[in-house]
Design a protein around this motif. Structure first.
Motif: not given
Length: 560
Positions: A481-505
């Protein structure tokens, strides 16, 4: 509707951020320091009273309540036997998580009279500082140059140099200039005020036009708090005695079997010096009293609290696995205790803030992993002590984990980490719990980590945490899990989209997602902005040019 955007409201547009008015007030007060309207000694006078709340909050308290003398939370006043009067308006300060909290001045309370703290005389302060200088092996000629009378202020100045990142003391015959002098003189002022002496006479600071601010102010406060605690030796011996007590009771508890079942065997428990707080109300208090420690010292250390009615001290930690949190020199500053699974109450409990223990300054495991960090191990920031121990077990050659112990990552903790590790080379990896609270913690940490020049990543543990993965799948899974890290920027941006965008419809949902994504992206530092623009465009189905415009608008709302 938001005047800048006819589709979404102001909350989505970020124009109604919580605490915006207070931050603006603090910025105006900082500007008054920088232009000389308020002298630096004005801030030092307030910091001597309210410095435990940090530089920014010291300004906020002074701006809202000019005559504030003793400011505490509602709960702290109750513990002191006083009650905030009904209808009193709180003094708003910024909480560590970025929101707001209220504190109250003593003038807003009624109840038991406060016992004055005993003031030390000049000779006692000199003795305490001299003893500390001896323990730190400061040269005798620097402690008391020949033909000079004892000067506590000068000695505190020298000790500030020594404690500041291992800085060597300067020769008293040589001038001390620049920021070194500003910080050392400021620390000496605060230390003497805390020890009950008048401030050093004749302080003359250079123009603060370029340096007055939270970075310098908070660094001075941390160093003054550390020097004061070392000079008082408040709870150093007491904490050591408490640690021995907890260690002595380990074998009679549920803790060894529980930890062994989680993958932390006897050798690991010995290495991390885990202890146990008995499930008794006064066991530790009675032991410390027997060693000669007065009740006032035991309560001040955070190891005990006073009963609301009786006033009798009782143990803060009961029926908990105990983990020691150490300062940079290895001294035990405080503890965090863990309840057994299924027990009522908070799973983890920190002691309260004291002169020696300030949760926002310390990281569990930093002292224990300092050598590996200095050799280039990648720092991993986790939430709890078991997660830190799990990672240090699973990847000792490549990673070194430290824990924030229930508080959001602070700039002070990051500074402490940066004193041991070269973050521009190693970067930082976050491994917070994979739940809503953990994701929110990553967003807050993203802003704090903006100053890190190295790679900033995030590790996911598939709905669990490092200690849980160690227990369920073993050390190899933690390392993977440690070696499969993602960029933190990707994680926080995706979380913001999921939190605020609903179904994006709908256009409204996509626009809300876009604004949330660029708002969180602008808070931190990303090595590849163009890549993030492309990712946001792909996720929200908004043209890349529009994403770029929104990001520029977020970074420079006035168009400059």
């Amino acid at each position: 509707m938001c005047p800048k955007c006819p589709i979404v409201g102001p909350a989505e547009c970020g124009l109604a951020e919580r605490g915006l008015a207070e931050r603006g007030l603090a910025e105006r007060e900082t500007a008054r320091l920088r232009d000389g309207t308020l002298p630096w000694t004005w801030w030092l006078e307030r910091a001597a009273r309210h410095g435990r709340y940090g530089f920014t909050n010291t300004l906020l308290i002074a701006a809202q309540w000019r005559a504030a003398s003793d400011v505490r939370s509602y709960e702290a006043w109750r513990s002191a036997g006083r009650q905030v009067r009904k209808g009193e308006t709180g003094i708003r300060i910024l909480a560590p998580g970025g929101g707001l909290r209220s504190v109250f001045d003593v003038a807003q309370t009624d109840g038991l009279p406060l016992l004055p703290e005993p003031a030390a005389g000049s000779s006692e302060v000199w003795w305490r500082l001299s003893a500390l200088a001896t323990r730190l092996r400061l040269a005798p000629s620097l402690v008391r140059p020949r033909s000079e009378r004892p000067d506590p202020a000068a000695l505190a100045h020298q000790l500030a140099h020594v404690l500041r990142r291992g800085d060597r003391p300067h020769d008293p015959a040589e001038p001390c200039s620049g920021m070194r002098r500003v910080e050392a003189d400021s620390v000496a002022y605060l230390v003497l005020a805390r020890l009950g002496l008048d401030p050093p006479p004749g302080l003359n600071f250079p123009s603060p036009a370029t340096w007055a601010g939270a970075g310098v102010g908070d660094r001075i406060l941390r160093l003054a708090r550390r020097l004061t605690a070392r000079a008082l030796e408040q709870s150093t011996d007491l904490m050591t005695a408490a640690h021995r007590f907890f260690r002595a009771h380990l074998d009679e508890a549920w803790v060894p079997g529980y930890l062994a079942g989680r993958g932390f065997g006897p050798a690991v428990q010995r290495h991390w010096q885990v202890g146990y707080a008995p499930d008794e109300r006064h066991a530790l208090v009675e032991r410390l009293r027997a060693l000669g420690h007065p009740d006032e010292e035991i309560v001040a250390s955070g190891l005990a609290r006073r009963g609301r009615r009786s006033g009798r001290p009782y143990d803060t930690f009961r029926d908990r696995a105990m983990f020691a949190i150490r300062s940079g020199d290895g001294a035990i500053a405080g503890f965090i205790g863990r309840l057994p699974d299924g027990a009522g109450g908070p799973k983890y409990l920190n002691g309260p803030d004291t002169d020696l223990f300030h949760k926002g300054d310390l990281l569990f495991g930093l002292y224990e992993t300092r050598d590996r960090l200095a050799r280039g191990a990648r720092p991993v920031i986790v939430e709890g002590p078991l997660d830190a121990i799990a990672i240090n077990l699973a990847a000792p050659a490549t990673h070194a984990a430290v824990a924030t112990c229930g508080v959001s990552l602070t700039s002070a903790q990051l500074d402490a980490l940066g004193q041991v590790a070269d973050l521009s080379t190693t970067g930082v990896l976050l491994a917070l719990d994979d739940d809503a609270a953990g994701r929110a913690g990553m967003e807050r940490a993203w802003q704090t980590l903006a100053s890190v020049e190295g790679r900033v990543g995030a590790a996911s543990f598939s709905g669990s945490d490092p200690a849980g993965v160690l227990h369920d799948h073993g050390r190899a899974a933690v390392g993977a899990a440690l070696h499969a890290e993602e960029a933190l920027a990707d994680v926080v941006v995706d979380a913001a989209i999921e939190r605020s965008g609903g179904a994006l419809g709908t256009p409204e949902e996509r626009l809300a997602a876009l604004r949330a994504a660029v708002r969180v992206l602008a808070l931190g530092r990303t090595a590849d902005p163009a890549r993030q623009v492309a990712r946001i465009a792909a996720r929200t189905a908004v043209p890349p040019a529009a994403v770029t415009d929104a990001l520029v608008e977020q970074i420079s709302p006035d168009g400059n």
